[in-house]
Design an enzyme around this catalytic site. Structure first.
Site, PDB file in Angstrom:
ATOM      1  N   SER A   1       0.800  -0.974   0.005  1.00 28.81           N
ATOM      2  CA  SER A   1      -0.200  -0.062  -0.181  1.00 28.81           C
ATOM      3  C   SER A   1       0.793   1.218   0.082  1.00 28.81           C
ATOM      4  CB  SER A   1      -0.966  -0.149   1.205  1.00 28.81           C
ATOM      5  OG  SER A   1      -1.793   0.971   1.158  1.00 28.81           O
ATOM      6  N   THR A   2       0.700   2.067   0.952  1.00 27.58           N
ATOM      7  CA  THR A   2       1.585   3.371   1.025  1.00 27.58           C
ATOM      8  C   THR A   2       2.965   3.218   0.913  1.00 27.58           C
ATOM      9  OG1 THR A   2       0.047   4.217   2.662  1.00 27.58           O
ATOM     10  CG2 THR A   2       1.837   5.662   2.371  1.00 27.58           C
TER      11      THR A   2
ATOM     12  N   HIS B   1      -2.719  -1.168  -3.475  1.00 22.50           N
ATOM     13  CA  HIS B   1      -3.664  -0.083  -3.145  1.00 22.50           C
ATOM     14  C   HIS B   1      -3.707   0.946  -4.058  1.00 22.50           C
ATOM     15  CE1 HIS B   1      -4.041  -1.932   1.191  1.00 22.50           C
ATOM     16  NE2 HIS B   1      -4.591  -2.818   0.397  1.00 22.50           N
TER      17      HIS B   1
ATOM     18  N   MET C   1       0.104   1.146   5.340  1.00 19.50           N
ATOM     19  CA  MET C   1      -0.778   1.410   6.378  1.00 19.50           C
ATOM     20  C   MET C   1      -1.808   0.407   6.517  1.00 19.50           C
ATOM     21  SD  MET C   1      -1.251   3.430   9.010  1.00 19.50           S
ATOM     22  CE  MET C   1      -0.272   5.019   8.647  1.00 19.50           C
TER      23      MET C   1
ATOM     24  N   ASP D   1      -4.156  -4.816   6.012  1.00 22.70           N
ATOM     25  CA  ASP D   1      -4.414  -5.816   4.918  1.00 22.70           C
ATOM     26  C   ASP D   1      -3.172  -6.600   4.492  1.00 22.70           C
ATOM     27  OD1 ASP D   1      -6.172  -6.591   2.705  1.00 22.70           O
ATOM     28  OD2 ASP D   1      -5.345  -5.340   1.264  1.00 22.70           O
TER      29      ASP D   1
END
Length: 324
Positions: A147-148, A173, A266, A269
């Site tokens: 993600s991030t 993401h 973050m 998940d």
């Protein structure tokens, strides 16, 4: 944006700058924790300013970009230069979605404040002719979730994969408008062929498949082949694509033939999916804290004892390619 950010009790907007030259002086004066940066500004474009900033005073930056093909490409350039995250500009008709936009904006700024930021060198493309390494079997399938901070982390992992590596499936993401440009960028920087996944597509060695933004990616077995399945079902842990959805499908259908790495991001998940993979006999890896921009997702996996190995980003490719 000043009003939206300032309305959050945990955020103080210490300054506003109309162009990069004013921003440069205000950053020196005010020492903010996070900077939001528009690509389109007078006197100097945002990418040039970002490149100078990350060289001279690295700090967390959240890009504000347009949801267009050009905007996606420029945003990915910004992430490659060291920006932590990005948010799309709100549409002109913001009356219905302003509250939701404010929540997303403030969440991203708070996440960025926790990020590890260091000077970033411009990436170099990997020649497709390199990497003549043969592997024991083409039956394995590898998976990456992030993600991030993940766009650059994934690029680094794929850039060191050999051309004949097992098929790789990826859940990052990312908005739907950005995933095609991201896949093309990965393809240019990898010896593998990188594409956006399509439904019912066979997964071939030497190829990597990115989940399209807004769709879940699953892997299933069909006879002698691995197949990609796409779904528009509900978000999982607030995301579609979800890393948990991808990893859990691999745990069911691939088991010990799979290897998976959970990278920077973050939230949590992917942590439970990685645990399911470990219980199924797969190689399971979490990126370590020191090399992660945000150690949320891999940290959650470590807390569950889902990762066999917790290692730096630079070692992940080598470990993924090792048999269980």
């Amino acid at each position: 944006m000043t009003e939206l950010l300032g309305a959050d009790p945990d955020i103080e907007v210490v300054g506003v700058a109309a162009d990069p030259f004013i921003a440069r002086d205000k950053i020196k004066q005010l020492a903010p924790d996070v900077l939001t940066l528009d690509v389109e500004m007078p006197r100097m474009d945002g990418l040039t300013f970002l490149q100078n900033l990350m060289r001279l005073r690295p700090m967390p930056v959240v890009m504000v970009s347009s949801l267009t093909e050009q905007g996606a490409a420029v945003t990915l350039d910004a992430l490659a230069l060291g920006a932590v995250d990005f948010i799309a500009k709100p549409k002109l008709d913001v009356a219905r979605g302003l509250a939701g936009y404010a929540q997303l904006l403030t969440e991203k700024v708070k996440q960025a404040a926790q990020a590890r930021v260091a000077p970033v060198l411009a990436p170099s493309a990997a020649p497709r002719s390199a990497g003549p390494i043969a592997y024991r079997t083409t039956d394995r399938v590898l998976a990456i979730g992030a993600s991030t901070g993940g766009t650059e982390a994934i690029r680094q992992v794929l850039s060191t994969m050999p051309a004949d590596a097992p098929a790789v499936v990826i859940a990052q993401h990312i908005p739907a408008a950005f995933s095609s440009a991201f896949a093309q960028r990965l393809d240019r920087n990898s010896r593998m062929t990188v594409v956006e996944a399509m439904c019912d597509q066979p997964l071939l060695p030497g190829h990597a498949y990115l989940a399209p933004g807004g769709r879940h990616l699953r892997v299933e077995r069909s006879g002698a082949r691995w197949m990609a399945r796409l779904g528009d079902d509900d978000m999982v842990r607030g995301h579609r694509p979800s890393v948990d959805v991808l990893f859990e499908s691999l745990a069911r259908h691939a088991g010990a033939n799979a290897g998976a790495a959970l990278l920077t991001g973050m939230g949590n998940d992917g942590a439970h999916g990685l645990l399911a993979l470990r219980r199924a006999g797969a190689v399971t890896i979490a990126q370590d804290r020191a090399s992660s921009v945000i150690w949320g997702m891999p940290g959650a996996a470590v807390a569950l004892d889902a990762a066999q190995d917790v290692i730096p980003l630079t070692r992940i490719t080598e470990r993924l390619l090792q048999a269980p």
